[in-house]
Scaffold this motif. Structure first.
Motif, mmCIF file in Angstrom:
data_model
loop_
_atom_site.group_PDB
_atom_site.id
_atom_site.type_symbol
_atom_site.label_atom_id
_atom_site.label_comp_id
_atom_site.label_asym_id
_atom_site.label_seq_id
_atom_site.Cartn_x
_atom_site.Cartn_y
_atom_site.Cartn_z
ATOM 1 N N ILE A 1 6.248 1.078 9.013
ATOM 2 C CA ILE A 1 6.987 1.771 7.954
ATOM 3 C C ILE A 1 6.348 1.402 6.621
ATOM 4 O O ILE A 1 6.501 0.288 6.126
ATOM 5 C CB ILE A 1 8.493 1.443 7.959
ATOM 6 N N HIS A 2 5.584 2.338 6.118
ATOM 7 C CA HIS A 2 4.857 2.140 4.864
ATOM 8 C C HIS A 2 5.690 2.723 3.724
ATOM 9 O O HIS A 2 6.442 3.675 3.931
ATOM 10 C CB HIS A 2 3.498 2.836 4.964
ATOM 11 N N PRO A 3 5.553 2.191 2.524
ATOM 12 C CA PRO A 3 6.329 2.761 1.417
ATOM 13 C C PRO A 3 5.922 4.171 1.008
ATOM 14 O O PRO A 3 4.789 4.600 1.224
ATOM 15 C CB PRO A 3 6.019 1.810 0.247
ATOM 16 N N THR B 1 -5.105 -4.515 8.406
ATOM 17 C CA THR B 1 -4.114 -3.733 9.158
ATOM 18 C C THR B 1 -3.300 -2.699 8.367
ATOM 19 O O THR B 1 -2.387 -2.093 8.926
ATOM 20 C CB THR B 1 -3.133 -4.702 9.855
ATOM 21 N N GLU B 2 -3.603 -2.496 7.072
ATOM 22 C CA GLU B 2 -2.890 -1.424 6.348
ATOM 23 C C GLU B 2 -3.878 -0.718 5.446
ATOM 24 O O GLU B 2 -3.853 -0.876 4.225
ATOM 25 C CB GLU B 2 -1.720 -1.984 5.521
ATOM 26 N N GLU B 3 -4.777 0.036 6.038
ATOM 27 C CA GLU B 3 -5.889 0.570 5.274
ATOM 28 C C GLU B 3 -5.749 2.085 5.143
ATOM 29 O O GLU B 3 -5.542 2.800 6.109
ATOM 30 C CB GLU B 3 -7.206 0.136 5.931
ATOM 31 N N ILE C 1 -5.565 -5.599 3.780
ATOM 32 C CA ILE C 1 -6.124 -5.467 2.427
ATOM 33 C C ILE C 1 -5.312 -4.452 1.609
ATOM 34 O O ILE C 1 -4.927 -4.714 0.485
ATOM 35 C CB ILE C 1 -7.598 -4.995 2.468
ATOM 36 N N ASP C 2 -5.067 -3.261 2.194
ATOM 37 C CA ASP C 2 -4.565 -2.082 1.488
ATOM 38 C C ASP C 2 -5.670 -1.413 0.682
ATOM 39 O O ASP C 2 -5.469 -0.968 -0.437
ATOM 40 C CB ASP C 2 -3.349 -2.386 0.599
ATOM 41 N N TYR C 3 -6.856 -1.348 1.303
ATOM 42 C CA TYR C 3 -7.972 -0.610 0.738
ATOM 43 C C TYR C 3 -7.598 0.868 0.685
ATOM 44 O O TYR C 3 -6.966 1.347 1.615
ATOM 45 C CB TYR C 3 -9.218 -0.804 1.625
ATOM 46 N N GLY D 1 4.648 -3.859 5.482
ATOM 47 C CA GLY D 1 3.584 -4.490 4.703
ATOM 48 C C GLY D 1 4.129 -5.346 3.582
ATOM 49 O O GLY D 1 5.314 -5.714 3.539
ATOM 50 N N HIS D 2 3.212 -5.708 2.660
ATOM 51 C CA HIS D 2 3.593 -6.336 1.386
ATOM 52 C C HIS D 2 4.459 -7.573 1.600
ATOM 53 O O HIS D 2 5.469 -7.744 0.943
ATOM 54 C CB HIS D 2 4.240 -5.268 0.487
ATOM 55 N N MET D 3 4.014 -8.371 2.587
ATOM 56 C CA MET D 3 4.672 -9.646 2.923
ATOM 57 C C MET D 3 6.144 -9.433 3.266
ATOM 58 O O MET D 3 6.996 -10.279 3.009
ATOM 59 C CB MET D 3 4.496 -10.644 1.770
HETATM 60 MN MN MN Z 1 -0.477 0.742 1.475
#
Ligand code: MN
Ligand code: 1DF
Length: 346
Positions: A181-183, A10-12, A304-306, A234-236
């Motif tokens: 909201i992504h960094p 979910t964060e690709e 994953i954050d691929y 993201g990122h827990m």
């Molecule tokens: Mn990311």
């Protein structure tokens, strides 16, 4: 594969050459933003001071149908929820940002139409011009059939609790689509102590930036005005789950003495009602169990954050996490299907 559970990551991260080219110009331009370290590293190898260029992320970002799909097949990843990688269009001037968000959304929609079982997408927009951004958000959902929105934290050091951005929050709430909201690197007022030893980005700065962003939103009462708005981080949870007890306690004390604005609910109530988190880049079973306990299983999703994170350990992490079947289904696909309106039939 016997017993295979559908996996939606979910964060690709993904990009297009036109945005990459514009980011190369940013790397060579006058911007003083802390993001320039990473942007130069990824998009302008000649000017890399970080070692990022060695990882050649750009190749993974610009690819969808090649290595990305091969790795998904190899490791049993059914679907990626793609979004234009950080900092998205947010470092560009307002018009360039708007034009490139349209182009990126068109390309993303095309990719999702071509591979409806493999790719879904979050739309970009240029928060600089909130009313125009809201129009593009409507197009992205109604015409392009994308699934939600991605905002890479601050825009020119301004945060979404600022009422100027309300048209964006209003549009997302009205369409019942989440804003992820992504960094990006910390804003100008936060950046100076975060320059050294890789602290600008994923090691620490990214979490400080997004954690600050979401605490600002909760404390400003944004979710009294937009009670059905869903924000994904993201990122827990960018350390907020671990901090939420103290945020709640101290905010309530600050409200009592008039140091913080009055809110209808407590910070913890907003966090549980208005947020969902993904596991991107945090493959720590203790942190995941704790986050599930804090937020409820219905608010946690696998990612994953691929291509920034390798696929295999992310898959092994969720496959070996100690949980019930019901929890694993929720983490791997059920919550993503509900929150991002992804067809559960696959
Ligand atoms: Mn990311
Ligand atoms: C990194 C990490 C870069 C994440 C990203 O986009 C990113 C990194 C520029 O490790 O440099 O999305 N991340 O989400 O953790």
């Amino acid at each position: 594969m016997a017993g295979h559970i559908r996996k939606i990551a979910t964060e690709e991260a993904w990009s297009i050459p036109e945005v990459a080219e514009e980011l190369r110009k940013v790397a060579r331009g006058p911007s003083q933003s802390l993001d320039k370290l990473l942007v130069a590293g990824v998009y302008d190898a000649e000017n890399d001071t970080t070692g990022y260029a060695k990882s050649n992320f750009i190749e993974g970002l610009l690819d969808a149908e090649g290595q990305r799909l091969r790795l998904m097949d190899e490791h049993g990843v059914d679907m990626q929820l793609l979004a234009l990688t950080a900092p998205g269009v947010q470092m560009f001037d307002a018009d360039t940002a708007h034009d490139l968000s349209i182009l990126a959304n068109d390309r993303l929609a095309e990719l999702c139409r071509k591979y409806p079982k493999r790719f879904t997408g979050l739309a970009s927009m240029a928060p600089h011009s909130p009313k125009r951004a809201a129009k593009e958000m409507e197009r992205a959902i109604n015409d392009l059939k994308l699934n939600g929105f991605m905002i890479n934290s601050h825009t020119n050091s301004e945060y979404l609790d600022d009422p100027k951005f309300w048209p964006i929050l209003e549009a997302a709430e009205a369409m019942d689509r989440p804003i992820y909201i992504h960094p990006r690197a910390p804003s100008d007022g936060l950046k100076d102590p975060l320059r050294d030893n890789g602290m600008d980005s994923a090691m620490w700065g990214y979490g400080v930036e997004v954690g600050t962003h979401v605490v600002r939103m909760m404390a400003a009462g944004v979710f009294d005005r937009f009670p059905r708005l869903k924000i994904v981080i993201g990122h827990m949870g960018e350390a907020v789950p671990f901090w939420i007890w103290r945020i709640t306690f101290m905010n309530s004390r600050a409200q009592k003495v008039g140091r913080a604005g009055k809110t209808e609910l407590t910070m913890e109530e907003y966090f549980r009602r208005n947020f969902a988190v993904t596991t991107s880049g945090v493959e720590d079973p203790l942190a995941l169990r704790y986050t599930i306990d804090r937020l409820g299983i219905e608010n946690v999703m696998w990612a994953i954050d691929y291509p920034y994170q390798p696929v295999k350990p992310a898959v092994e992490f969720i496959d070996t996490f100690q949980c019930t079947d019901e929890e694993r289904h929720a983490l791997c696909h059920g919550n993503a299907e509900r929150i991002f309106h992804i067809d559960p039939a696959g």
